[in-house]
Design a protein around this motif. Sequence first.
Motif, short mmCIF file in Angstrom:
data_model
loop_
_atom_site.label_atom_id
_atom_site.label_comp_id
_atom_site.label_asym_id
_atom_site.label_seq_id
_atom_site.Cartn_x
_atom_site.Cartn_y
_atom_site.Cartn_z
N TYR B 46 48.84 1.22 0.96
CA TYR B 46 49.66 0.12 0.44
C TYR B 46 50.71 0.66 -0.51
CZ TYR B 46 46.79 0.25 -3.86
OH TYR B 46 46.14 0.63 -5.01
N VAL B 205 42.96 7.38 1.43
CA VAL B 205 43.76 6.36 0.78
C VAL B 205 45.15 6.95 0.55
CG1 VAL B 205 44.03 4.88 -1.25
CG2 VAL B 205 41.74 5.35 -0.35
N VAL B 207 48.68 5.76 -1.22
CA VAL B 207 49.33 4.73 -2.04
C VAL B 207 50.76 5.16 -2.36
CG1 VAL B 207 49.22 3.36 -4.18
CG2 VAL B 207 47.10 4.19 -3.13
N ILE B 209 53.92 4.44 -4.81
CA ILE B 209 54.18 3.79 -6.09
C ILE B 209 55.68 3.78 -6.33
CG2 ILE B 209 53.72 3.83 -8.58
CD1 ILE B 209 51.13 5.33 -7.86
N ALA B 250 56.74 7.69 -5.42
CA ALA B 250 55.77 8.76 -5.25
C ALA B 250 54.71 8.28 -4.27
CB ALA B 250 55.11 9.12 -6.57
N LEU B 252 50.76 9.05 -3.19
CA LEU B 252 49.49 9.67 -3.59
C LEU B 252 48.54 9.60 -2.41
CD1 LEU B 252 47.20 10.59 -5.53
CD2 LEU B 252 46.95 8.18 -6.18
#
Lengths: 258, 258
Positions: B46, B205, B207, B209, B250, B252
């Motif tokens: 996400y 995961v 992510v 940002i 960024a 992750l």
Amino acid sequence: MPATDIARLTEVDQAFLDQYLPVPKHTSQPSGTPEQHGLPFVTLTYACSLDGMIALAPGVRTSLSGPETKSMTHYLRLKHDAILVGAGTAVADAPSLNCRYPGAGLDSQPRPIVVDPTGRWEADDSAVGNLAEEKQGKEPWVVSLNAGNSERVRRLIVAESDDGTMRWEEILKVLKVEGINSVMIEGGATVINTLLARSDLVDSVIVTIAPTWLGQGGLAACPSAATENGQRVNAARLRETTWRQFGSDAVLCGRLGA
Amino acid sequence: MPATDIARLTEVDQAFLDQYLPVPKHTSQPSGTPEQHGLPFVTLTYACSLDGMIALAPGVRTSLSGPETKSMTHYLRLKHDAILVGAGTAVADAPSLNCRYPGAGLDSQPRPIVVDPTGRWEADDSAVGNLAEEKQGKEPWVVSLNAGNSERVRRLIVAESDDGTMRWEEILKVLKVEGINSVMIEGGATVINTLLARSDLVDSVIVTIAPTWLGQGGLAACPSAATENGQRVNAARLRETTWRQFGSDAVLCGRLGA
């Protein structure tokens, strides 16, 4: 000289940060910054989780970032004339607010400053006060609306605004008059959330993000909602952003504004 | 072949992501992953703001990330057999759920899957359904507690658990039986917040940002609070983390678990 558990940053890490720092310390700042208007250079900095929390709950000291970003914090402290926190953070976290970067002597310590409108924080027996007695940091100053009853700590008085609060412009002006040309603002949530909406006062923002989620009920670094023409819009943005991994965390540097 | 507005990732960007992806597509996964237990490889992904929000408000489609991370999303879609979203996101965002990465033909399209226990989402006239008609994506599947009344969309039925909800183990098992060896789960908030607590089901995961704060009242990617021995503890953590800047965002990557 303060005892240190802090490692030096690499030159690449330093160069990454230096673009966003006041240079050099104790002198005037580049043109176009708020400092030109008689204010210190302001760096707003905090560490948060992926869900934007700075603590598991209000008043609960929460360790978020790793050793690499701890080194960064002390490097940043070395580069500013003062470190400022709100009284809530000073009471809850009992932060040291000194610089333990390798080689940092008493002369290069930042001035610890606690913004404490209502006299919640006691300098006596505080970590900051004790470190000053041990010559591991400078004597703290308190920014306040009144003279208070402690004679042991220097109080800078800021005039009350019409709504009975302190205005950040006034706080920063008072610091500048006292010779503070750069200030690193470290929290807590109330201070951060207020200043994220003040691109006119904040020169740089440095956020450390730790790869964890604190979960609901945590203390959030989250500004008030913003609207334009009745529509919700982003509350704040960073421009000129650069990211860098420090250990398992990431550090984001930028400047406030669209 | 789907029309594309998406640029290729550099080889370095691809290599950064590939460590966290199912390799190769359509085959069995490395040992030690949940897939060994008869489940597909699950990538949870996400985009959020610095205050951990995925949208300005529930149901408000919010653009967070830049063109570089959009390319990344389509690269990730290319690398999975299926893309899954919750019905709330399918209704509110009308996502395309296809892959527009350069060179992605119909064969390499991921299967769009909507988890819709209560029949909120209509495949007819949806973006996903329309793209399938235009051969720009595969026909969507719906995972549901009952057969529903639409004959146009394939429904995979999952048995109701004791509390009347769907269990994620069951959803993933049903997908595996249907030949889905890898699934990219893209949202929304309810799905993300539930699965962040499921390190037993989630393999990776990812992510993104964005350097912005959406502000209070936004829709948060924030799992439920967790406690141990009556004390609040972090709700979730990533290990084996790597960060990389994509444009001004960024990304992750990591794996759930302490």
